[in-house]
Design an enzyme around this catalytic site. Structure first.
Site, short mmCIF file in Angstrom:
data_model
loop_
_atom_site.label_atom_id
_atom_site.label_comp_id
_atom_site.label_asym_id
_atom_site.label_seq_id
_atom_site.Cartn_x
_atom_site.Cartn_y
_atom_site.Cartn_z
N GLY A 1 -4.64 -2.22 -9.16
CA GLY A 1 -4.25 -3.46 -8.50
C GLY A 1 -2.98 -3.24 -7.72
CG ASN B 1 -0.95 0.05 -8.68
OD1 ASN B 1 -1.14 0.01 -9.89
ND2 ASN B 1 -1.87 0.48 -7.84
CG ASN C 1 -3.23 -2.64 0.17
OD1 ASN C 1 -3.43 -1.44 0.34
ND2 ASN C 1 -2.39 -3.10 -0.74
CB ALA D 1 0.29 7.61 -1.46
CG ASP E 1 -0.48 -0.01 -4.09
OD1 ASP E 1 -0.57 -0.72 -3.07
OD2 ASP E 1 -1.42 0.16 -4.88
#
Length: 376
Positions: A25, A29, A174, A272, A274
């Site tokens: 998530g 994170n 995202n 990476a 996050d």
């Protein structure tokens, strides 16, 4: 979400008999990484009243994250997803092989989401307190939550409204193709949320896949509203556009700064993005300049890339500060390998230690600092 990956390396989901369980998530994170880096962080969400929900709440709390605002849903399950170590950032199919070979990180690129009808998908403005979520200095949101349901999208729109008391709103685009497959307006929704935010993170590949934009300048032209826009460019580095607050309407007032990423010996290309956001936000909360924020983002991303799983132990703050303060030439020679966060390695070499296996998060977090973040 509860996250599962094949226990054996380089194994397809269809062939895996055993899976390693972890937590996943984007927002959680970031919260875990910030807490592990010494900041006060809270995670606001909903999980099922089930065993996976128990695991998530306990594991995230073990990082030092405040989970007091997490609600348990007796009628809906905790979301889960399965992925391989080669998951690609936007979830697009792997590119065709070059010279008869597919790059190792793309060869096993699978991700399966089981989030429809999950507890988190039931979030809405009626179920999440704006006062609670706006109580920190920074509110970090992502486009993944917006894709879960109409209620979740309404919540993000409510939280990004420009009203008195709003904290600095950070938004990571995202873009995930699989989550927006049945919603063709997904790219437009993400652009709208980005324009309502103060600080935006977007990958160059995401912008191309979602909006057909090529290069940081084109992305900034399409998203002129955020005061800070950070375009992540993979191994090449990242470019930040920072608006002069005295002239927020004029893109010509931007300061533009690009910082290359250090060379990294990649163990798993997952998490990476996050981690980069967490590193940049950590620098922001500490009042560091943009170049230092970008470097801390790269260092936190390198920690994630050199360890298995979605989460990795960040470097000690003193270690990260020393590396982030390197002269440009020394920064350009920096190479980081597995285990580098645990060693005070020379800037031009990578430590030879084998990576520690990560089966489930649970490291004690450092003593909290005075900053506080909230991430639904």
């Amino acid at each position: 979400m509860a996250a599962f990956r094949p226990a054996a390396e380089r194994e397809r989901l269809a062939d895996a008999a055993l899976f390693a369980r972890g937590i996943g998530g984007a927002e959680s994170n970031v919260a875990c990484a910030l807490a592990a880096a010494g900041h006060r962080a809270a995670w606001v969400s909903r999980v099922g009243a089930d065993a996976f929900g128990d695991h998530l709440v306990a594991a995230i709390a073990a990082y030092g994250v405040d989970v007091s605002a997490v609600r348990r849903d007796p009628a809906r399950p905790t979301g889960v997803y399965f992925r391989t170590a080669g998951e690609r950032s936007v979830g697009l199919p792997a590119p065709p092989p070059t010279a008869g070979r597919t790059p190792p990180s793309e060869a096993l690129s699978e991700v399966l989401y089981y989030r429809a009808g999950s507890a988190a998908s039931a979030m809405s403005p009626a179920l999440v307190s704006r006062t609670t979520v706006w109580s920190g200095r920074v509110l970090h949101l992502t486009g993944i939550t917006a894709a879960l349901s109409a209620g979740c999208l309404a919540l993000l729109r409510a939280l990004t409204e420009h009203r008195p008391g709003r904290p600095l709103v950070s938004f990571d685009v995202n873009y995930r193709v699989a989550l927006w497959r049945n919603a063709p307006d997904g790219p437009a929704v993400l652009a709208s949320l980005a324009r309502r935010s103060d600080l935006v993170f977007v990958g160059e590949d995401e912008a191309e896949a979602a909006w057909g934009l090529h290069g940081p300048a084109a992305i900034r032209a399409a998203l002129p509203e955020p005061r800070i826009l950070v375009v992540k460019q993979g191994a090449a580095g990242a470019t930040a556009y920072v608006r002069d607050i005295r002239d927020m309407r004029d893109v010509r007032a931007d300061a533009v700064l690009s910082v290359p990423a250090p060379s990294v010996d990649v163990v798993a290309p997952v998490g990476a993005g996050d981690a980069f956001a967490a590193g940049f936000l950590s620098g922001t909360l500490r009042g560091l300049g943009i170049e230092q924020c970008l470097r801390h983002g790269h260092l936190m991303a390198a920690a994630a890339l050199t360890a298995p799983g979605d989460l990795a132990a960040p470097p000690r703050r003193e270690h990260a500060d020393r590396l982030a303060a390197l002269a440009p030439a020394a920064w350009g020679r920096l190479r980081l390998g597995p285990g580098w966060t645990e060693h005070e390695a020379e800037p031009t070499t990578a430590p030879t230690a084998e990576p520690e296996p990560v089966t489930a998060p649970g490291e004690p977090a450092p003593a909290p600092a005075s900053a506080k973040e909230r991430t639904p």
